[in-house]
Design a protein around this motif. Structure first.
Motif, PDB file in Angstrom:
ATOM      1  N   ASP A  97       0.842  -1.324   0.116  1.00 31.73           N
ATOM      2  CA  ASP A  97      -0.074   0.020   0.014  1.00 31.73           C
ATOM      3  C   ASP A  97       0.777   1.306  -0.041  1.00 31.73           C
ATOM      4  O   ASP A  97       1.212   1.874   1.062  1.00 31.73           O
ATOM      5  N   ARG A  98       1.217   1.706  -1.263  1.00 33.48           N
ATOM      6  CA  ARG A  98       2.393   2.913  -1.157  1.00 33.48           C
ATOM      7  C   ARG A  98       1.429   3.971  -0.773  1.00 33.48           C
ATOM      8  O   ARG A  98       2.006   5.041   0.024  1.00 33.48           O
ATOM      9  N   GLN A  99       0.214   4.365  -1.019  1.00 30.29           N
ATOM     10  CA  GLN A  99      -0.450   5.543  -0.752  1.00 30.29           C
ATOM     11  C   GLN A  99      -0.797   5.655   0.837  1.00 30.29           C
ATOM     12  O   GLN A  99      -0.410   6.720   1.225  1.00 30.29           O
ATOM     13  N   GLU A 108       1.736   4.761   3.006  1.00 27.61           N
ATOM     14  CA  GLU A 108       3.116   5.102   3.478  1.00 27.61           C
ATOM     15  C   GLU A 108       3.178   6.715   3.087  1.00 27.61           C
ATOM     16  O   GLU A 108       3.626   7.441   3.831  1.00 27.61           O
ATOM     17  N   VAL A 109       2.559   6.930   1.836  1.00 32.85           N
ATOM     18  CA  VAL A 109       2.796   8.512   1.575  1.00 32.85           C
ATOM     19  C   VAL A 109       1.963   9.296   2.700  1.00 32.85           C
ATOM     20  O   VAL A 109       2.304  10.179   2.930  1.00 32.85           O
ATOM     21  N   GLU A 110       0.744   8.959   2.720  1.00 32.50           N
ATOM     22  CA  GLU A 110      -0.080   9.578   3.655  1.00 32.50           C
ATOM     23  C   GLU A 110       0.314   9.527   5.085  1.00 32.50           C
ATOM     24  O   GLU A 110       0.300  10.697   5.971  1.00 32.50           O
ATOM     25  N   GLN A 131       3.000  12.410   4.662  1.00 35.74           N
ATOM     26  CA  GLN A 131       2.567  13.838   4.493  1.00 35.74           C
ATOM     27  C   GLN A 131       1.750  14.119   5.511  1.00 35.74           C
ATOM     28  O   GLN A 131       1.555  15.440   5.879  1.00 35.74           O
ATOM     29  N   LEU A 133       4.918  10.063  -6.926  1.00 35.96           N
ATOM     30  CA  LEU A 133       4.532  10.288  -5.792  1.00 35.96           C
ATOM     31  C   LEU A 133       4.561  11.778  -5.558  1.00 35.96           C
ATOM     32  O   LEU A 133       5.467  12.416  -6.116  1.00 35.96           O
ATOM     33  N   ASN A 134       3.840  12.326  -4.891  1.00 37.34           N
ATOM     34  CA  ASN A 134       3.642  13.939  -4.116  1.00 37.34           C
ATOM     35  C   ASN A 134       4.205  13.983  -2.903  1.00 37.34           C
ATOM     36  O   ASN A 134       3.322  13.703  -2.102  1.00 37.34           O
ATOM     37  N   ARG A 166      10.187  14.803  -6.173  1.00 36.24           N
ATOM     38  CA  ARG A 166       8.991  14.358  -5.317  1.00 36.24           C
ATOM     39  C   ARG A 166       8.657  15.368  -4.324  1.00 36.24           C
ATOM     40  O   ARG A 166       7.740  15.533  -3.775  1.00 36.24           O
TER      41      ARG A 166
END
Length: 177
Positions: free
Chosen positions: A118-120, A122-124, A127, A146-147, A172
């Motif tokens: 679940d990449r998203q 980890e991003v969240e 962030q 990725l942003n 990024r």
């Protein structure tokens, strides 16, 4: 920032360099220059890993790493000034060494390599959390798509053969979403 090898790391590096040089010369003598490409690439990759930390190629290595010492110093310095850091490496083993240090220091972080489902998430996590100021990312898994606008520092732990991939990784932190 260029990092010096620690004395024991330098000794290990020189021994590995000599070993590969001898292997390459033997292959060239036996099979010719055209057949030596694979051993040259293997040697260069292994030496790059030893320059990061010898434990990446030899789990029994008990010495220090100049690069890991410098990286941990820079991480603690940046965190002390409330910065947010993206840390990229092409070697998952190198990210694991940094994550081990962060775990030992009780510093929370987000993590992304090719094995993360679940990449998203980890991003969240990076962030949106005030407690997570470090994101460890493998170059292959996180170089695009990725942003990560929270970050204001980007560490590239090892140079990539393609500077465009490095630029994508750095970008990024500059996306506006």
């Amino acid at each position: 920032k260029y990092c010096d090898l620690s004395p024991d790391q330098k000794e290990y590096y020189e021994a590995e360099k000599n070993k590969y040089r001898n292997q390459i010369l033997d292959v060239i003598e036996r099979d010719g220059l055209q057949k030596s490409h694979m051993i040259v690439l293997q040697g260069l990759t292994k030496l790059r890993q030893v320059a990061n930390h010898p434990v990446m190629v030899d789990p029994s290595y008990e010495g220090s790493s100049g690069k890991l010492e410098d990286i941990t110093y820079m991480i603690h310095n940046a965190l002390g000034k409330d910065h947010n850091i993206l840390i990229f490496s092409q070697f998952v083993k190198h990210l694991k060494l940094v994550s081990n240090h962060l775990n030992e220091a009780n510093i929370p972080f987000a993590y992304l390599d090719g094995s993360v489902k679940d990449r998203q998430a980890e991003v969240e996590k990076f962030q949106n959390s005030h407690d997570i100021n470090i994101f460890l990312i493998s170059l292959k898994a996180g170089g695009f798509g990725l942003n990560l606008t929270k970050a204001d520092y980007v560490f590239l732990l090892d140079p990539w053969w393609n500077p465009a991939i490095e630029a994508q990784a750095i970008d990024r932190a500059h996306r506006i979403g």
